[in-house]
Design a protein around this motif. Structure first.
Motif, PDB file in Angstrom:
ATOM      1  N   GLU A  49       0.827  -1.281   0.051  1.00  0.00           N
ATOM      2  CA  GLU A  49      -0.023  -0.029  -0.015  1.00  0.00           C
ATOM      3  C   GLU A  49       0.857   1.365  -0.050  1.00  0.00           C
ATOM      4  O   GLU A  49       1.934   1.282   0.415  1.00  0.00           O
ATOM      5  N   SER A  50       0.582   2.302  -0.723  1.00  0.00           N
ATOM      6  CA  SER A  50       1.077   3.531  -0.630  1.00  0.00           C
ATOM      7  C   SER A  50       0.269   4.608  -0.579  1.00  0.00           C
ATOM      8  O   SER A  50      -0.892   4.478  -0.878  1.00  0.00           O
ATOM      9  N   LYS A  51       0.630   5.734  -0.031  1.00  0.00           N
ATOM     10  CA  LYS A  51      -0.365   7.043  -0.130  1.00  0.00           C
ATOM     11  C   LYS A  51       0.834   8.006  -0.715  1.00  0.00           C
ATOM     12  O   LYS A  51       1.792   8.108  -0.577  1.00  0.00           O
ATOM     13  N   SER A  52      -0.007   8.935  -1.611  1.00  0.00           N
ATOM     14  CA  SER A  52       0.510   9.656  -2.309  1.00  0.00           C
ATOM     15  C   SER A  52      -0.397  10.939  -2.605  1.00  0.00           C
ATOM     16  O   SER A  52      -1.408  10.921  -2.307  1.00  0.00           O
ATOM     17  N   SER A  53       0.323  12.298  -2.826  1.00  0.00           N
ATOM     18  CA  SER A  53      -0.513  13.343  -2.959  1.00  0.00           C
ATOM     19  C   SER A  53      -0.605  13.746  -4.393  1.00  0.00           C
ATOM     20  O   SER A  53       0.016  13.053  -5.193  1.00  0.00           O
ATOM     21  N   TYR A  54      -1.412  14.541  -4.774  1.00  0.00           N
ATOM     22  CA  TYR A  54      -1.603  15.046  -6.181  1.00  0.00           C
ATOM     23  C   TYR A  54      -0.161  15.242  -6.718  1.00  0.00           C
ATOM     24  O   TYR A  54       0.676  15.871  -6.245  1.00  0.00           O
ATOM     25  N   GLY A  55      -0.059  14.696  -8.105  1.00  0.00           N
ATOM     26  CA  GLY A  55       1.247  15.081  -8.906  1.00  0.00           C
ATOM     27  C   GLY A  55       2.203  14.015  -8.732  1.00  0.00           C
ATOM     28  O   GLY A  55       3.116  13.793  -9.584  1.00  0.00           O
ATOM     29  N   VAL A  56       2.104  13.193  -7.711  1.00  0.00           N
ATOM     30  CA  VAL A  56       3.170  12.230  -7.664  1.00  0.00           C
ATOM     31  C   VAL A  56       2.901  11.145  -8.722  1.00  0.00           C
ATOM     32  O   VAL A  56       1.860  10.777  -9.163  1.00  0.00           O
ATOM     33  N   LEU A  57       3.971  10.981  -9.290  1.00  0.00           N
ATOM     34  CA  LEU A  57       4.054   9.843 -10.332  1.00  0.00           C
ATOM     35  C   LEU A  57       5.276   8.689 -10.093  1.00  0.00           C
ATOM     36  O   LEU A  57       6.309   8.905  -9.773  1.00  0.00           O
ATOM     37  N   ARG A  58       4.678   7.436  -9.878  1.00  0.00           N
ATOM     38  CA  ARG A  58       5.736   6.382  -9.572  1.00  0.00           C
ATOM     39  C   ARG A  58       5.548   5.603 -10.854  1.00  0.00           C
ATOM     40  O   ARG A  58       4.639   5.059 -11.381  1.00  0.00           O
ATOM     41  N   SER A 121      -0.258   7.978 -11.910  1.00  0.00           N
ATOM     42  CA  SER A 121      -0.005   9.265 -11.665  1.00  0.00           C
ATOM     43  C   SER A 121      -1.395   9.591 -10.849  1.00  0.00           C
ATOM     44  O   SER A 121      -2.329   9.111 -10.960  1.00  0.00           O
ATOM     45  N   VAL A 122      -1.035  10.747  -9.595  1.00  0.00           N
ATOM     46  CA  VAL A 122      -2.172  10.754  -8.776  1.00  0.00           C
ATOM     47  C   VAL A 122      -2.927  11.952  -9.390  1.00  0.00           C
ATOM     48  O   VAL A 122      -2.201  13.193  -9.205  1.00  0.00           O
ATOM     49  N   LEU A 123      -4.061  11.878  -9.355  1.00  0.00           N
ATOM     50  CA  LEU A 123      -4.938  13.142  -9.861  1.00  0.00           C
ATOM     51  C   LEU A 123      -5.941  13.656  -8.811  1.00  0.00           C
ATOM     52  O   LEU A 123      -6.272  14.803  -9.186  1.00  0.00           O
ATOM     53  N   GLU A 142      15.172  -4.941  -9.587  1.00  0.00           N
ATOM     54  CA  GLU A 142      14.462  -3.930 -10.005  1.00  0.00           C
ATOM     55  C   GLU A 142      14.685  -3.364 -11.525  1.00  0.00           C
ATOM     56  O   GLU A 142      15.952  -3.481 -11.840  1.00  0.00           O
ATOM     57  N   GLY A 143      13.659  -3.034 -12.064  1.00  0.00           N
ATOM     58  CA  GLY A 143      14.060  -2.351 -13.562  1.00  0.00           C
ATOM     59  C   GLY A 143      12.940  -1.444 -13.710  1.00  0.00           C
ATOM     60  O   GLY A 143      11.888  -1.351 -13.031  1.00  0.00           O
ATOM     61  N   ALA A 144      13.383  -0.339 -14.768  1.00  0.00           N
ATOM     62  CA  ALA A 144      12.356   0.827 -14.908  1.00  0.00           C
ATOM     63  C   ALA A 144      12.723   1.345 -16.358  1.00  0.00           C
ATOM     64  O   ALA A 144      13.723   1.264 -16.669  1.00  0.00           O
ATOM     65  N   ILE A 145      11.739   2.123 -16.799  1.00  0.00           N
ATOM     66  CA  ILE A 145      11.738   2.681 -17.750  1.00  0.00           C
ATOM     67  C   ILE A 145      11.290   4.347 -17.736  1.00  0.00           C
ATOM     68  O   ILE A 145      10.586   4.460 -16.643  1.00  0.00           O
ATOM     69  N   ALA A 146      11.862   5.252 -18.573  1.00  0.00           N
ATOM     70  CA  ALA A 146      11.375   6.495 -18.297  1.00  0.00           C
ATOM     71  C   ALA A 146      10.005   6.867 -18.189  1.00  0.00           C
ATOM     72  O   ALA A 146       9.325   6.456 -19.225  1.00  0.00           O
ATOM     73  N   TRP A 147       9.520   7.528 -17.408  1.00  0.00           N
ATOM     74  CA  TRP A 147       7.933   7.942 -17.429  1.00  0.00           C
ATOM     75  C   TRP A 147       7.663   8.633 -18.431  1.00  0.00           C
ATOM     76  O   TRP A 147       6.243   8.657 -18.917  1.00  0.00           O
ATOM     77  N   ASN A 148       8.598   9.472 -18.984  1.00  0.00           N
ATOM     78  CA  ASN A 148       8.342  10.446 -20.210  1.00  0.00           C
ATOM     79  C   ASN A 148       8.721  10.148 -21.491  1.00  0.00           C
ATOM     80  O   ASN A 148       9.039  10.945 -22.276  1.00  0.00           O
ATOM     81  N   ASP A 149       9.047   8.648 -21.807  1.00  0.00           N
ATOM     82  CA  ASP A 149       9.652   8.416 -22.985  1.00  0.00           C
ATOM     83  C   ASP A 149       8.643   8.643 -24.109  1.00  0.00           C
ATOM     84  O   ASP A 149       7.467   8.286 -24.140  1.00  0.00           O
ATOM     85  N   ARG A 157      -2.165  12.970 -17.428  1.00  0.00           N
ATOM     86  CA  ARG A 157      -3.199  13.759 -17.293  1.00  0.00           C
ATOM     87  C   ARG A 157      -2.854  14.788 -16.007  1.00  0.00           C
ATOM     88  O   ARG A 157      -3.637  15.134 -15.479  1.00  0.00           O
ATOM     89  N   ILE A 158      -1.581  15.059 -15.920  1.00  0.00           N
ATOM     90  CA  ILE A 158      -1.082  16.151 -14.919  1.00  0.00           C
ATOM     91  C   ILE A 158      -0.226  16.941 -15.823  1.00  0.00           C
ATOM     92  O   ILE A 158       0.639  16.314 -16.618  1.00  0.00           O
ATOM     93  N   PRO A 159      -0.043  18.262 -15.652  1.00  0.00           N
ATOM     94  CA  PRO A 159       0.981  19.022 -16.309  1.00  0.00           C
ATOM     95  C   PRO A 159       2.383  18.538 -15.987  1.00  0.00           C
ATOM     96  O   PRO A 159       2.588  18.141 -14.793  1.00  0.00           O
ATOM     97  N   ALA A 160       3.459  18.286 -16.865  1.00  0.00           N
ATOM     98  CA  ALA A 160       4.736  18.089 -16.295  1.00  0.00           C
ATOM     99  C   ALA A 160       5.271  18.901 -15.355  1.00  0.00           C
ATOM    100  O   ALA A 160       5.985  18.451 -14.722  1.00  0.00           O
ATOM    101  N   SER A 161       4.948  20.293 -15.137  1.00  0.00           N
ATOM    102  CA  SER A 161       5.462  21.203 -14.007  1.00  0.00           C
ATOM    103  C   SER A 161       4.806  20.598 -12.713  1.00  0.00           C
ATOM    104  O   SER A 161       5.393  21.132 -11.669  1.00  0.00           O
ATOM    105  N   ASP A 162       3.769  19.836 -12.547  1.00  0.00           N
ATOM    106  CA  ASP A 162       3.130  19.550 -11.531  1.00  0.00           C
ATOM    107  C   ASP A 162       3.650  18.087 -11.053  1.00  0.00           C
ATOM    108  O   ASP A 162       3.606  17.679  -9.872  1.00  0.00           O
ATOM    109  N   VAL A 163       4.483  17.324 -12.023  1.00  0.00           N
ATOM    110  CA  VAL A 163       4.930  15.925 -11.520  1.00  0.00           C
ATOM    111  C   VAL A 163       5.868  15.925 -10.286  1.00  0.00           C
ATOM    112  O   VAL A 163       6.846  16.567 -10.567  1.00  0.00           O
ATOM    113  N   LEU A 164       5.736  15.117  -9.417  1.00  0.00           N
ATOM    114  CA  LEU A 164       6.514  14.781  -8.419  1.00  0.00           C
ATOM    115  C   LEU A 164       7.032  13.334  -8.486  1.00  0.00           C
ATOM    116  O   LEU A 164       6.351  12.416  -8.356  1.00  0.00           O
TER     117      LEU A 164
END
Length: 191
Positions: A49-58, A121-123, A142-149, A157-164
């Motif tokens: 379980e995770s708790k996140s605020s608006y703009g958080v992108l995991r 992303s948290v809306l 662990e592996g990952a790829i870029a969120w903004n590829d 659905r959130i502005p890039a400037s709001d992404v955390l």
């Protein structure tokens, strides 16, 4: 339980049957027997379980074999945009994604099989996010790829400037640069 197929093979939306009356509601959030029959036989071994605020992108996260994971995700409170990306080289849908709004209101769940990256992303002002995994967390895998590829082209659905982002999530490679992905012709569920 109602299963909705998506454009990505194996990625499905699970809609529970909700029983409501003036007192509130009740629904079965998971049944092993029903899930095995309707989606695929699987054994979940860990709940997170995770708790996140608006703009958080995991994301976009995955675990590499032999510790690959399937996930069944849902939101208990708030709203997220949940995303699965096909990272199986050779797949006809390689690099494509599915994005589904999950919320405490719609009670939808998304099943992400092994071979897919996952992120959200948290809306809403805040969100409580739960997920079941069919393999234990293995940090060495662990592996990952870029969120903004741009090749994947996800509208979060959130502005890039709001992404955390976490420091770690700022540094992931693009899909093309990712050193270890999955192979479409390998069965990652075989024991």
């Amino acid at each position: 339980m109602h299963i909705i197929e998506t454009d990505l093979e194996g990625v499905v939306i699970v809609e529970p049957q909700v029983f409501g009356d003036p007192r509130g509601y009740f629904f079965e959030s998971f049944s092993q027997r029903t899930f095995d029959e309707a989606v695929r036989p699987i054994r979940f071994v860990q709940d997170n379980e995770s708790k996140s605020s608006y703009g958080v992108l995991r994301g976009l996260h995955f675990q590499k074999p032999p510790y690959a994971q399937s996930k069944l995700v849902r939101v208990v409170r708030g709203t997220v945009l949940d995303v699965a990306v096909d990272i199986r080289r050779g797949s006809p849908t390689f690099g494509r994604h599915v994005a589904v709004e999950l919320s405490g209101e719609n009670k939808r769940q998304l099943f992400i099989p092994r071979g897919f990256a996952h992120g959200f992303s948290v809306l809403s002002r805040e969100a409580v996010f739960q997920y079941k995994c069919d393999n234990y967390y293995a940090p060495q895998s662990e592996g990952a790829i870029a969120w903004n590829d741009p090749r994947i082209g996800i509208d979060w659905r959130i502005p890039a400037s709001d992404v955390l982002l976490s420091d770690k999530d700022r540094k992931h490679p693009s899909l093309e640069e990712a050193p270890e992905l999955f192979d479409y012709n390998t069965d990652y569920y075989a024991r």
